[in-house]
Design an enzyme around this catalytic site. Structure first.
Site, PDB file in Angstrom:
ATOM      1  N   GLY A 142     -96.488  54.085 -12.970  1.00 34.21           N
ATOM      2  CA  GLY A 142     -97.050  53.948 -14.320  1.00 34.21           C
ATOM      3  C   GLY A 142     -97.909  52.694 -14.347  1.00 34.21           C
ATOM      4  O   GLY A 142     -98.494  52.320 -13.334  1.00 34.21           O
ATOM      5  N   ARG A 143     -97.947  52.038 -15.522  1.00 34.02           N
ATOM      6  CA  ARG A 143     -98.783  50.829 -15.643  1.00 34.02           C
ATOM      7  C   ARG A 143     -98.345  49.750 -14.652  1.00 34.02           C
ATOM      8  O   ARG A 143     -99.172  49.160 -13.958  1.00 34.02           O
ATOM      9  CB  ARG A 143     -98.692  50.268 -17.068  1.00 34.02           C
ATOM     10  CG  ARG A 143     -99.503  51.015 -18.103  1.00 34.02           C
ATOM     11  CD  ARG A 143     -99.277  50.404 -19.486  1.00 34.02           C
ATOM     12  NE  ARG A 143     -97.911  50.625 -19.909  1.00 34.02           N
ATOM     13  CZ  ARG A 143     -97.541  51.511 -20.839  1.00 34.02           C
ATOM     14  NH1 ARG A 143     -98.449  52.218 -21.466  1.00 34.02           N
ATOM     15  NH2 ARG A 143     -96.279  51.669 -21.146  1.00 34.02           N
ATOM     16  N   ILE A 144     -97.034  49.497 -14.575  1.00 29.73           N
ATOM     17  CA  ILE A 144     -96.549  48.413 -13.711  1.00 29.73           C
ATOM     18  C   ILE A 144     -96.594  48.846 -12.245  1.00 29.73           C
ATOM     19  O   ILE A 144     -97.054  48.089 -11.377  1.00 29.73           O
ATOM     20  CB  ILE A 144     -95.125  47.977 -14.130  1.00 29.73           C
ATOM     21  CG1 ILE A 144     -95.157  47.413 -15.559  1.00 29.73           C
ATOM     22  CG2 ILE A 144     -94.571  46.940 -13.158  1.00 29.73           C
ATOM     23  CD1 ILE A 144     -93.791  47.142 -16.170  1.00 29.73           C
ATOM     24  N   THR A 221     -87.380  45.840 -10.512  1.00 33.89           N
ATOM     25  CA  THR A 221     -87.830  45.045 -11.662  1.00 33.89           C
ATOM     26  C   THR A 221     -87.912  45.948 -12.900  1.00 33.89           C
ATOM     27  O   THR A 221     -88.636  45.639 -13.842  1.00 33.89           O
ATOM     28  CB  THR A 221     -89.203  44.379 -11.410  1.00 33.89           C
ATOM     29  OG1 THR A 221     -90.178  45.399 -11.142  1.00 33.89           O
ATOM     30  CG2 THR A 221     -89.169  43.408 -10.254  1.00 33.89           C
ATOM     31  N   ARG A 223     -84.964  48.510 -14.648  1.00 34.02           N
ATOM     32  CA  ARG A 223     -83.745  48.318 -15.431  1.00 34.02           C
ATOM     33  C   ARG A 223     -82.561  48.483 -14.489  1.00 34.02           C
ATOM     34  O   ARG A 223     -82.583  49.324 -13.577  1.00 34.02           O
ATOM     35  CB  ARG A 223     -83.623  49.347 -16.552  1.00 34.02           C
ATOM     36  CG  ARG A 223     -84.495  49.076 -17.771  1.00 34.02           C
ATOM     37  CD  ARG A 223     -84.032  47.851 -18.562  1.00 34.02           C
ATOM     38  NE  ARG A 223     -84.806  47.646 -19.777  1.00 34.02           N
ATOM     39  CZ  ARG A 223     -85.940  46.949 -19.855  1.00 34.02           C
ATOM     40  NH1 ARG A 223     -86.449  46.360 -18.782  1.00 34.02           N
ATOM     41  NH2 ARG A 223     -86.557  46.813 -21.012  1.00 34.02           N
ATOM     42  N   GLU A 252     -76.290  42.160 -17.641  1.00 30.48           N
ATOM     43  CA  GLU A 252     -77.106  40.947 -17.563  1.00 30.48           C
ATOM     44  C   GLU A 252     -76.541  39.938 -18.548  1.00 30.48           C
ATOM     45  O   GLU A 252     -76.427  40.258 -19.725  1.00 30.48           O
ATOM     46  CB  GLU A 252     -78.564  41.261 -17.922  1.00 30.48           C
ATOM     47  CG  GLU A 252     -79.236  42.100 -16.869  1.00 30.48           C
ATOM     48  CD  GLU A 252     -80.666  42.466 -17.201  1.00 30.48           C
ATOM     49  OE1 GLU A 252     -81.189  42.008 -18.237  1.00 30.48           O
ATOM     50  OE2 GLU A 252     -81.269  43.215 -16.433  1.00 30.48           O
ATOM     51  N   HIS A 271     -83.990  38.447 -15.097  1.00 25.78           N
ATOM     52  CA  HIS A 271     -84.861  39.350 -15.877  1.00 25.78           C
ATOM     53  C   HIS A 271     -86.107  38.608 -16.368  1.00 25.78           C
ATOM     54  O   HIS A 271     -86.352  38.480 -17.575  1.00 25.78           O
ATOM     55  CB  HIS A 271     -84.077  39.949 -17.059  1.00 25.78           C
ATOM     56  CG  HIS A 271     -84.681  41.221 -17.575  1.00 25.78           C
ATOM     57  ND1 HIS A 271     -83.949  42.262 -18.098  1.00 25.78           N
ATOM     58  CD2 HIS A 271     -85.977  41.628 -17.658  1.00 25.78           C
ATOM     59  CE1 HIS A 271     -84.754  43.250 -18.484  1.00 25.78           C
ATOM     60  NE2 HIS A 271     -85.995  42.880 -18.223  1.00 25.78           N
TER      61      HIS A 271
HETATM   62  C1  GLV Z   1     -88.825  43.783 -20.072  1.00 26.33           C
HETATM   63  O1  GLV Z   1     -87.976  44.141 -19.326  1.00 26.33           O
HETATM   64  C2  GLV Z   1     -89.521  44.682 -20.938  1.00 26.33           C
HETATM   65  O2  GLV Z   1     -89.120  45.847 -21.054  1.00 26.33           O
HETATM   66  O3  GLV Z   1     -90.490  44.245 -21.570  1.00 26.33           O
END
Ligand code: GLV
Length: 310
Positions: A142-144, A221, A223, A252, A271
């Protein structure tokens, strides 16, 4: 906070550094028209009903909204705002940092220097695998995921990705769609960028670790819930995989005595994927924009449930 304080609204601000316990949030939200929340707040049907009929918007300062029962919000006619886009580059930077930190054993090596354990240049000291030229599997282009893929162009990697369906983004980053099993079996680095949903819960569990290469490195990175953490611990202890870089865990924070934190081949971060100053400021701005738009009955700038509501 400056923008909210300048707005013609009455504010109730939780003043403590740790999140409001759920019963207290439920109590404090009663009668509110808007709620600006963080990913540490559980927003569910019971909380919405405690809030009452005036609640007109939920605005989250994060892109992921797995802490929010979006269906319940939709059923109550409440738009849910989030902050996509502005944190993709920062999160991709951190993903690369974790890839390099785990492969090249940066945290372990730096700790050894500080503790006086570095005695001489050692031909086999702190060696690890190359990121350069590796095969990298992106779960969730996706975007990330795409921002990670763009950065990896400079590392001459072979890029595989898995999405439920092939993505139009793939051609721009020279990534090849494969099924998840193939991705796990071929990748030297597996990096997770999918949202946390029922479909991705424990997507990476014992069977996935059995498929991965013995030298593979897992980066998360996204969830914590995407990974079965007990299975991860087993895979690291047995040498089924080589290392893990985790910006997210369940829960967390992890308790300090958690066995994952005792492993030298695991890097756990608090996080901080989006924790560049500019990303966090832009997230805050969008969260305020969404909140104010919702309070005024206007469409949100970034709405998770738009089709149903706008
Ligand atoms: C961070 O984990 C977010 O979802 O912005």
């Amino acid at each position: 906070m400056q923008r909210l304080e300048a707005a013609p609204i009455a504010l109730d601000v939780w003043p403590h550094p740790t999140p409001p316990p759920y019963p207290i949030l439920t109590e404090r939200v009663r009668g509110c028209q808007g709620l600006l929340c963080l990913l540490t707040d559980r927003i569910d049907a019971a909380l919405l009903s405690a809030a009452g009929p005036d609640l007109a918007v939920v605005s989250q300062m994060a892109v992921g909204v797995d802490n929010i029962d979006v269906a319940a919000c939709t059923a109550s006619g409440i738009p849910v705002g989030h902050t996509p886009g502005v944190l993709s580059e920062a999160t991709a930077d951190l993903t690369l940092a974790l890839m390099l930190a785990t492969a090249r054993r940066l945290i372990e090596a730096a700790a050894d220097v500080k503790a006086g354990r570095w005695r001489t240049w050692d031909p086999m000291g702190w060696v690890g695998p190359d990121l350069y030229g590796a095969t990298v599997g992106i779960v969730g282009l996706g975007r990330i995921g795409a921002a990670v893929a763009r950065r990896l162009q400079g590392f001459d990697v072979e890029l595989l990705y898995h999405n439920p369906r092939p993505s139009a983004r793939a051609a721009r980053v020279n990534a090849t769609w494969v099924d998840l099993e193939t991705l796990l079996g071929r990748s030297d680095f597996v990096t997770l960028h999918c949202p946390s949903t029922a479909a991705t819960h424990h997507l990476i569990a014992a069977a996935a670790f059995r498929r991965m290469k013995p030298g593979a490195i897992l980066i998360n990175t996204a969830r914590g819930s995407v990974v079965d953490q007990d299975a991860l611990l087993g895979a690291l202890r047995s040498g089924q995989i080589a290392a893990a870089g985790l910006d997210v865990t369940t829960p967390e924070p992890l308790p300090p005595e958690h066995p994952l934190l005792a492993l030298t081949n695991v890097v756990v971060l608090p996080h901080i994927g989006s924790a560049s100053l500019s990303a966090r400021l832009r997230m805050a701005d969008i969260a305020v924009d969404n909140l104010l738009a919702g309070l005024q009955g206007r469409p949100l700038f970034h709405c998770v449930n738009p089709d149903e509501l706008q």
